[in-house]
Design a protein around this motif. Structure first.
Motif, PDB file in Angstrom:
ATOM      1  N   UNK A 169       0.349  -1.023   0.186  1.00  0.00           N
ATOM      2  CA  UNK A 169       0.385   0.318   0.358  1.00  0.00           C
ATOM      3  C   UNK A 169       1.092   1.603   0.022  1.00  0.00           C
ATOM      4  N   UNK A 170       1.630   1.087   0.383  1.00  0.00           N
ATOM      5  CA  UNK A 170       3.021   2.032   0.700  1.00  0.00           C
ATOM      6  C   UNK A 170       3.644   3.029  -0.515  1.00  0.00           C
ATOM      7  N   UNK A 171       3.845   2.084  -1.749  1.00  0.00           N
ATOM      8  CA  UNK A 171       4.664   1.831  -2.939  1.00  0.00           C
ATOM      9  C   UNK A 171       3.670   2.754  -4.127  1.00  0.00           C
ATOM     10  N   UNK A 172       4.244   3.994  -4.632  1.00  0.00           N
ATOM     11  CA  UNK A 172       4.091   4.654  -5.707  1.00  0.00           C
ATOM     12  C   UNK A 172       3.703   3.470  -7.157  1.00  0.00           C
ATOM     13  N   UNK A 214       4.689   8.299   4.804  1.00  0.00           N
ATOM     14  CA  UNK A 214       3.990   7.463   5.857  1.00  0.00           C
ATOM     15  C   UNK A 214       5.507   6.688   6.476  1.00  0.00           C
ATOM     16  N   UNK A 215       4.700   6.155   7.557  1.00  0.00           N
ATOM     17  CA  UNK A 215       5.464   5.366   8.746  1.00  0.00           C
ATOM     18  C   UNK A 215       4.976   4.486   8.975  1.00  0.00           C
ATOM     19  N   UNK A 216       5.127   3.310   8.811  1.00  0.00           N
ATOM     20  CA  UNK A 216       3.696   2.223   9.550  1.00  0.00           C
ATOM     21  C   UNK A 216       5.362   1.064  10.458  1.00  0.00           C
ATOM     22  N   UNK A 253       2.567 -10.950  17.481  1.00  0.00           N
ATOM     23  CA  UNK A 253       3.654 -10.134  16.837  1.00  0.00           C
ATOM     24  C   UNK A 253       2.842  -8.767  17.288  1.00  0.00           C
ATOM     25  N   UNK A 254       2.010  -8.583  17.690  1.00  0.00           N
ATOM     26  CA  UNK A 254       0.921  -7.840  18.345  1.00  0.00           C
ATOM     27  C   UNK A 254       1.894  -6.907  19.662  1.00  0.00           C
ATOM     28  N   UNK A 255       2.097  -7.220  20.067  1.00  0.00           N
ATOM     29  CA  UNK A 255       2.911  -7.151  21.402  1.00  0.00           C
ATOM     30  C   UNK A 255       4.372  -6.125  21.832  1.00  0.00           C
ATOM     31  N   UNK A 256       4.669  -6.415  20.179  1.00  0.00           N
ATOM     32  CA  UNK A 256       5.738  -5.158  19.862  1.00  0.00           C
ATOM     33  C   UNK A 256       6.172  -5.131  18.064  1.00  0.00           C
ATOM     34  N   UNK A 257       6.574  -4.130  17.938  1.00  0.00           N
ATOM     35  CA  UNK A 257       6.635  -4.014  16.243  1.00  0.00           C
ATOM     36  C   UNK A 257       7.769  -4.590  16.055  1.00  0.00           C
ATOM     37  N   UNK A 258       8.010  -5.495  14.936  1.00  0.00           N
ATOM     38  CA  UNK A 258       9.206  -5.829  14.209  1.00  0.00           C
ATOM     39  C   UNK A 258       9.428  -5.465  13.118  1.00  0.00           C
ATOM     40  N   UNK A 259       9.206  -4.324  12.169  1.00  0.00           N
ATOM     41  CA  UNK A 259       8.813  -4.419  10.779  1.00  0.00           C
ATOM     42  C   UNK A 259       8.872  -2.778  11.363  1.00  0.00           C
ATOM     43  N   UNK A 260       9.716  -2.151  10.511  1.00  0.00           N
ATOM     44  CA  UNK A 260       9.753  -0.105  10.228  1.00  0.00           C
ATOM     45  C   UNK A 260       9.266  -0.352   9.029  1.00  0.00           C
TER      46      UNK A 260
END
Length: 244
Positions: free
Chosen positions: A36-39, A210-212, A230-237
């Motif tokens: 969704x972040x790609x142009x 955008x930052x997700x 994986x809802x307990x901490x973010x794995x990716x930025x």
């Protein structure tokens, strides 16, 4: 010196057995967000830094890219990418992310998936990428989240009966190498803070759009129940930026 773990036969064999290696982007837990972040790729010139098996390169041409260059240091990764690619618009080049050079204003889009935490100098990479992009060009990348990379162990604290108690964060402000264990061997990753990622982009001249910090998709949570952790901490930025 750039790492080349993926040309180690055992490491490469283990990586090749991962779901994302065998099934492609749809098996990558973060793809539903990164996509969704790609142009718009139509008619664009694209550079993929750390292209691996070339999944994102092939996606770009499927979306109408005019040309794509995929860069990776691993000979084994590029050989597999070539075997999976039948499109003259894609060119694979062997080289380190830190070592490649391109012309000023050469690309419309630069992408990178889960590669920049292997390079030491992210700020310099931002400056180089800014030069390579045309005005109005897009820079979209994903990395392991700084909360994930802060400790070398990169693992949960486990309770007496095997339950995952919490994810430890320590030495967060101490940027630099982390010697981690992944798959079949030792891998060096470079930890940097969230602020360093953002400020490196801004100081290079980018505008952050955008930052997700992505969560697993509902479909994957249903298919793989253990992903609930994986809802307990973010794995990716993930970051999308543009060159004004």
């Amino acid at each position: 010196m750039a790492q080349n773990k993926y040309d180690d036969p055992d490491f490469f064999a283990s990586y090749s057995n991962m779901p994302r290696s065998q099934q492609g982007l749809e098996a990558a837990g973060e793809w539903h967000v990164l996509r969704t972040m790609l142009p718009d790729f139509k008619g664009k010139t694209v550079l993929d830094l750390g292209c691996g098996f070339g999944w994102h390169c092939r996606y770009a041409v499927e979306q109408g890219a005019a040309s794509v260059i995929g860069v990776d240091l691993s000979e084994k990764m590029l050989k597999r990418a070539q075997e999976m690619t039948a499109d003259s618009r894609i060119t694979y080049q062997r080289g380190s992310i830190e070592g490649v050079e391109y012309k000023e204003n050469q690309f419309d889009i630069v992408i990178s998936s889960l590669a920049f935490h292997y390079i030491e100098n992210f700020a310099e990479q931002c400056r180089k990428t800014y030069r390579w992009l045309k005005p109005g060009g897009s820079f979209v990348f994903s990395v392991e989240h700084p909360i994930f990379t802060s400790l070398e162990s990169q693992n949960w604290i486990i309770g007496p009966t095997g339950e995952r108690l919490h994810w430890p964060v320590d030495n967060y402000q101490l940027e630099g190498p982390r010697n981690t264990k992944w798959l079949t061997g030792d891998v060096t990753k470079f930890h940097r803070t969230f602020a360093t990622y953002m400020n490196s982009l801004v100081e290079a001249g980018f505008q952050i759009k955008k930052v997700i910090e992505p969560e697993p998709s509902p479909e994957m949570l249903n298919q793989i129940p253990e992903l609930k952790d994986e809802m307990r901490r973010p794995m990716f930025l993930m970051v999308a930026a543009v060159k004004p």
